[in-house]
Design a protein around this motif. Structure first.
Motif, PDB file in Angstrom:
ATOM      1  N   PHE A 199       3.371  13.394   4.268  1.00  0.00           N
ATOM      2  CA  PHE A 199       2.484  12.739   5.230  1.00  0.00           C
ATOM      3  C   PHE A 199       2.791  13.254   6.634  1.00  0.00           C
ATOM      4  O   PHE A 199       3.940  13.479   7.005  1.00  0.00           O
ATOM      5  CB  PHE A 199       2.677  11.222   5.192  1.00  0.00           C
ATOM      6  CG  PHE A 199       1.781  10.532   4.193  1.00  0.00           C
ATOM      7  CD1 PHE A 199       0.480  10.195   4.519  1.00  0.00           C
ATOM      8  CD2 PHE A 199       2.245  10.240   2.927  1.00  0.00           C
ATOM      9  CE1 PHE A 199      -0.330   9.569   3.602  1.00  0.00           C
ATOM     10  CE2 PHE A 199       1.444   9.612   1.994  1.00  0.00           C
ATOM     11  CZ  PHE A 199       0.142   9.268   2.339  1.00  0.00           C
ATOM     12  N   ILE A 200       1.738  13.415   7.440  1.00  0.00           N
ATOM     13  CA  ILE A 200       1.888  13.740   8.847  1.00  0.00           C
ATOM     14  C   ILE A 200       2.158  12.436   9.595  1.00  0.00           C
ATOM     15  O   ILE A 200       1.499  11.425   9.346  1.00  0.00           O
ATOM     16  CB  ILE A 200       0.629  14.428   9.396  1.00  0.00           C
ATOM     17  CG1 ILE A 200       0.374  15.739   8.621  1.00  0.00           C
ATOM     18  CG2 ILE A 200       0.755  14.718  10.883  1.00  0.00           C
ATOM     19  CD1 ILE A 200      -0.931  16.410   8.971  1.00  0.00           C
ATOM     20  N   PRO A 201       3.144  12.401  10.524  1.00  0.00           N
ATOM     21  CA  PRO A 201       3.452  11.153  11.227  1.00  0.00           C
ATOM     22  C   PRO A 201       2.253  10.489  11.877  1.00  0.00           C
ATOM     23  O   PRO A 201       2.135   9.262  11.875  1.00  0.00           O
ATOM     24  CB  PRO A 201       4.489  11.604  12.275  1.00  0.00           C
ATOM     25  CG  PRO A 201       5.190  12.745  11.630  1.00  0.00           C
ATOM     26  CD  PRO A 201       4.117  13.461  10.859  1.00  0.00           C
ATOM     27  N   SER A 202       1.323  11.282  12.449  1.00  0.00           N
ATOM     28  CA  SER A 202       0.149  10.675  13.090  1.00  0.00           C
ATOM     29  C   SER A 202      -0.705   9.934  12.058  1.00  0.00           C
ATOM     30  O   SER A 202      -1.255   8.865  12.346  1.00  0.00           O
ATOM     31  CB  SER A 202      -0.674  11.761  13.782  1.00  0.00           C
ATOM     32  OG  SER A 202      -1.102  12.748  12.846  1.00  0.00           O
ATOM     33  N   THR A 203      -0.810  10.484  10.833  1.00  0.00           N
ATOM     34  CA  THR A 203      -1.563   9.803   9.776  1.00  0.00           C
ATOM     35  C   THR A 203      -0.835   8.540   9.334  1.00  0.00           C
ATOM     36  O   THR A 203      -1.446   7.475   9.143  1.00  0.00           O
ATOM     37  CB  THR A 203      -1.753  10.745   8.576  1.00  0.00           C
ATOM     38  OG1 THR A 203      -2.387  11.947   9.014  1.00  0.00           O
ATOM     39  CG2 THR A 203      -2.591  10.092   7.492  1.00  0.00           C
ATOM     40  N   TRP A 204       0.485   8.661   9.180  1.00  0.00           N
ATOM     41  CA  TRP A 204       1.280   7.513   8.722  1.00  0.00           C
ATOM     42  C   TRP A 204       1.201   6.363   9.727  1.00  0.00           C
ATOM     43  O   TRP A 204       0.954   5.210   9.356  1.00  0.00           O
ATOM     44  CB  TRP A 204       2.722   7.960   8.532  1.00  0.00           C
ATOM     45  CG  TRP A 204       3.610   6.917   7.919  1.00  0.00           C
ATOM     46  CD1 TRP A 204       4.377   6.019   8.576  1.00  0.00           C
ATOM     47  CD2 TRP A 204       3.786   6.672   6.529  1.00  0.00           C
ATOM     48  NE1 TRP A 204       5.048   5.220   7.681  1.00  0.00           N
ATOM     49  CE2 TRP A 204       4.706   5.595   6.419  1.00  0.00           C
ATOM     50  CE3 TRP A 204       3.285   7.239   5.366  1.00  0.00           C
ATOM     51  CZ2 TRP A 204       5.117   5.090   5.193  1.00  0.00           C
ATOM     52  CZ3 TRP A 204       3.713   6.743   4.141  1.00  0.00           C
ATOM     53  CH2 TRP A 204       4.604   5.681   4.055  1.00  0.00           C
ATOM     54  N   LEU A 205       1.398   6.691  11.007  1.00  0.00           N
ATOM     55  CA  LEU A 205       1.381   5.652  12.038  1.00  0.00           C
ATOM     56  C   LEU A 205      -0.040   5.184  12.349  1.00  0.00           C
ATOM     57  O   LEU A 205      -0.215   4.114  12.944  1.00  0.00           O
ATOM     58  CB  LEU A 205       2.041   6.178  13.315  1.00  0.00           C
ATOM     59  CG  LEU A 205       3.536   6.536  13.185  1.00  0.00           C
ATOM     60  CD1 LEU A 205       4.033   7.198  14.464  1.00  0.00           C
ATOM     61  CD2 LEU A 205       4.351   5.286  12.888  1.00  0.00           C
ATOM     62  N   GLY A 206      -1.028   5.970  11.935  1.00  0.00           N
ATOM     63  CA  GLY A 206      -2.414   5.600  12.199  1.00  0.00           C
ATOM     64  C   GLY A 206      -2.984   4.595  11.211  1.00  0.00           C
ATOM     65  O   GLY A 206      -4.180   4.308  11.242  1.00  0.00           O
ATOM     66  N   GLY A 207      -2.150   4.093  10.302  1.00  0.00           N
ATOM     67  CA  GLY A 207      -2.608   3.073   9.363  1.00  0.00           C
ATOM     68  C   GLY A 207      -2.362   3.403   7.919  1.00  0.00           C
ATOM     69  O   GLY A 207      -2.553   2.549   7.043  1.00  0.00           O
ATOM     70  N   ALA A 208      -1.897   4.633   7.632  1.00  0.00           N
ATOM     71  CA  ALA A 208      -1.678   5.009   6.243  1.00  0.00           C
ATOM     72  C   ALA A 208      -0.361   4.473   5.692  1.00  0.00           C
ATOM     73  O   ALA A 208      -0.194   4.349   4.478  1.00  0.00           O
ATOM     74  CB  ALA A 208      -1.707   6.534   6.097  1.00  0.00           C
ATOM     75  N   GLY A 209       0.586   4.175   6.567  1.00  0.00           N
ATOM     76  CA  GLY A 209       1.916   3.766   6.127  1.00  0.00           C
ATOM     77  C   GLY A 209       1.911   2.501   5.283  1.00  0.00           C
ATOM     78  O   GLY A 209       1.147   1.561   5.536  1.00  0.00           O
ATOM     79  N   ARG A 210       2.765   2.469   4.255  1.00  0.00           N
ATOM     80  CA  ARG A 210       2.871   1.306   3.362  1.00  0.00           C
ATOM     81  C   ARG A 210       4.352   1.032   3.054  1.00  0.00           C
ATOM     82  O   ARG A 210       5.197   1.916   3.181  1.00  0.00           O
ATOM     83  CB  ARG A 210       2.146   1.563   2.021  1.00  0.00           C
ATOM     84  CG  ARG A 210       0.633   1.728   2.131  1.00  0.00           C
ATOM     85  CD  ARG A 210      -0.064   0.411   2.489  1.00  0.00           C
ATOM     86  NE  ARG A 210      -1.506   0.525   2.412  1.00  0.00           N
ATOM     87  CZ  ARG A 210      -2.294   0.995   3.382  1.00  0.00           C
ATOM     88  NH1 ARG A 210      -1.739   1.418   4.529  1.00  0.00           N
ATOM     89  NH2 ARG A 210      -3.602   1.054   3.232  1.00  0.00           N
ATOM     90  N   ASP A 211       4.624  -0.185   2.642  1.00  0.00           N
ATOM     91  CA  ASP A 211       5.960  -0.576   2.170  1.00  0.00           C
ATOM     92  C   ASP A 211       5.863  -0.769   0.657  1.00  0.00           C
ATOM     93  O   ASP A 211       5.506  -1.829   0.180  1.00  0.00           O
ATOM     94  CB  ASP A 211       6.418  -1.858   2.869  1.00  0.00           C
ATOM     95  CG  ASP A 211       7.805  -2.307   2.407  1.00  0.00           C
ATOM     96  OD1 ASP A 211       8.461  -1.529   1.693  1.00  0.00           O
ATOM     97  OD2 ASP A 211       8.216  -3.431   2.752  1.00  0.00           O
ATOM     98  N   GLY A 212       6.201   0.272  -0.085  1.00  0.00           N
ATOM     99  CA  GLY A 212       6.014   0.242  -1.528  1.00  0.00           C
ATOM    100  C   GLY A 212       7.116  -0.457  -2.302  1.00  0.00           C
ATOM    101  O   GLY A 212       6.901  -0.863  -3.444  1.00  0.00           O
ATOM    102  N   ASP A 213       8.287  -0.582  -1.715  1.00  0.00           N
ATOM    103  CA  ASP A 213       9.391  -1.197  -2.445  1.00  0.00           C
ATOM    104  C   ASP A 213       9.804  -2.552  -1.883  1.00  0.00           C
ATOM    105  O   ASP A 213      10.804  -3.133  -2.305  1.00  0.00           O
ATOM    106  CB  ASP A 213      10.613  -0.260  -2.461  1.00  0.00           C
ATOM    107  CG  ASP A 213      10.971   0.225  -1.074  1.00  0.00           C
ATOM    108  OD1 ASP A 213      10.429  -0.310  -0.080  1.00  0.00           O
ATOM    109  OD2 ASP A 213      11.803   1.154  -0.970  1.00  0.00           O
ATOM    110  N   GLY A 214       9.035  -3.051  -0.903  1.00  0.00           N
ATOM    111  CA  GLY A 214       9.282  -4.400  -0.408  1.00  0.00           C
ATOM    112  C   GLY A 214      10.563  -4.572   0.371  1.00  0.00           C
ATOM    113  O   GLY A 214      11.083  -5.689   0.465  1.00  0.00           O
TER     114      GLY A 214
END
Length: 493
Positions: A199-214
């Motif tokens: 993932f590109i950081p701009s994409t991740w910080l733009g709303g793509a980021g998730r917490d998959g393991d809680g």
């Protein structure tokens, strides 16, 4: 058609679970040419190793057969080591041709893909995202968190981190200035694709980021978080991904490259069916291995410069620590030397005072010897001749005065041992068998009063001054401290 022969349990490495047991090497595609699939083989060592793992940590068994189609052959070593690159605006991923026949799946990655697919199926049931499509993307993007020698831990984090090239607009890559202040990719100038799913950081910080393991943290470097983010990204455009055109469109949106789409979907089908039909890129005659060598050279130079800069920083920090330590040790050494000098000066003054007192005691004033008065003469003259007078008694003879003791100093280097001691070669008269008797004073100034031999041994090879009787080497004072009295008797403790 070239049929590659992989091993079903290939790549059993510490990426699956840390172990000190021997590790079976990854399989290399065969160079045999055939039109029929060849059954895979599993060595006794691999079977034994897999049985030692907990069931939850055993790798996914896939790759019943692998076929590489197109213009890529694996007949020679050069062909098997030919490099294949998939380039896009995020950068390039490079493999050797033979590695396309390796399909082992670490348990941490398998868990992340299945959990992400199940989660997205709950939030977006119309997407119909299979976990195998996530596995295909993870395989192409980072070999499930193991690209470039990284090791995928059981916590889902590859070590070292997988970081792409700087997205600085050079070559095929896009120009994306830093958006994460280097927190994900370590670059505060340009963004870089990071993590198992790149993932590109701009994409991740733009709303793509998730917490998959809680765990409360959204990190593209964690395959649990990255797999769920990839699932949401694939389903974000809408459509039913069980439909092939929709699936291809979703993967193309993830990375706009036709060969990337073909490679990802081929791996996805392989993980689903156990049969891998891997497309090869067109290889024109004389085109080499398809790698942009200028870019690769720049990447190597940049990496070498970074390593050199880190080494210089470490060296400078070490030099500062060494200088500080050296200064501290010198200060401590000077303090100890000053303290020792003061103690020696005090001891010397004390010895001088004792020597002066002993010198005074060794020269007493002689006492006068009284003379007896003679008997008075008789008062009367006898009338008759006296009988012969007896001889008059002599007057008492005065006591003879003792000769005065005269001492003189003898200075030089003390040598010797046992009963024989000399100062500059002149043997000293210390009395018979005195070495083992307790000394009267602490002549060497250390360790308190010991035997005479031990006291003298403490002064060996040093400059000493002894007071001896004039004309002899009979010792009366040692280092200013009394050894004999004025009458010649030895001083007692």
């Amino acid at each position: 058609m070239v049929v590659a022969v992989p091993v079903s349990m290939t790549g059993l490495s510490p990426a699956i679970v840390p172990t000190s047991q021997p590790v079976a090497p990854r399989a290399v595609a065969s160079a045999h040419v055939s039109t029929a699939p060849i059954a895979p083989s599993v060595t006794t060592l691999q079977r034994h190793y897999v049985r030692t793992l907990p069931v939850s940590q055993r790798p996914q068994v896939v790759a019943e057969q692998t076929t590489i189609t197109g213009g890529l052959a694996l007949r020679t070593k050069a062909e098997r080591h030919r490099k294949i690159a998939v380039s896009s605006s995020k950068g390039s991923h490079v493999w050797t041709a033979s590695s396309l026949a390796e399909h082992d799946l670490p348990s941490a990655a398998l868990r992340a893909y299945k959990r992400a697919a199940a989660s997205i199926d709950t939030t977006d049931p119309g997407c119909h995202l299979p976990w195998t499509l996530l596995a295909g993307i993870g395989r192409v993007e980072s070999d499930h968190g193991r690209y470039g020698g990284s090791v995928l831990g059981n916590d889902g984090v590859p070590r070292p981190a997988i970081v792409g090239v700087a997205l600085n607009g050079k070559g095929p890559v896009a120009a994306i200035s830093d958006t994460d202040h280097g927190s994900f990719d370590g670059d505060k100038v340009w963004d870089r694709a990071v993590g198992p799913m790149q993932f590109i950081p701009s994409t991740w910080l733009g709303g793509a980021g998730r917490d998959g393991d809680g765990d409360g943290v959204k990190s593209p470097n964690d395959i649990d978080d990255a797999a769920l983010a990839a699932a949401a990204y694939l389903c974000g455009a809408g459509g039913d991904l069980s439909d092939t055109p929709a699936e291809n469109a979703a993967v193309f949106r993830y990375n706009p490259s036709d060969y990337y789409v073909a490679l990802v979907t081929a791996f996805a089908r392989g993980y689903r069916t156990g049969v891998f039909v891997i497309p090869s890129p067109d290889v024109a005659p004389g085109s080499g291995d398809g790698v942009d060598r200028a870019q690769a050279r720049q990447d190597r130079l940049a990496k070498a410069r970074a390593v050199t800069a880190r080494a210089a920083k470490v060296t400078a920090a070490k030099a500062v620590r060494v200088a500080a330590k050296t200064a501290r040790l010198k200060a401590e050494q000077h303090a100890r030397a000053a303290k020792k000098a003061a103690a020696l000066a005090a001891a010397k003054a004390k010895r001088a005072a004792k020597a002066k007192a002993a010198q005074a005691a060794a020269h007493p004033s002689p006492s006068a010897s009284p003379t007896r008065k003679p008997s008075p003469a008789p008062s009367k003259t006898p009338s008759r001749a006296p009988s012969p007078a007896p001889a008059p008694a002599p007057s008492a003879t005065p006591t003879a005065q003792a000769p005065q003791l005269v001492l003189r100093p003898l200075t030089g280097t003390l040598t010797g041992s046992g009963t024989t001691w000399s100062v500059d070669g002149r043997e000293l008269d210390l009395g018979q068998d005195r070495a083992g008797t307790p000394a009267a004073r602490d002549y060497d100034g250390t360790n308190g009063v010991q035997t005479l031999g031990e006291e003298l041994a403490g002064l060996v090879d040093t400059q000493v001054t002894v007071q001896v009787k004039d004309g002899t080497t009979v010792v009366y004072l040692i280092q200013g401290l009394d050894y004999r009295g004025a009458d010649g008797s030895f001083t007692t403790p």
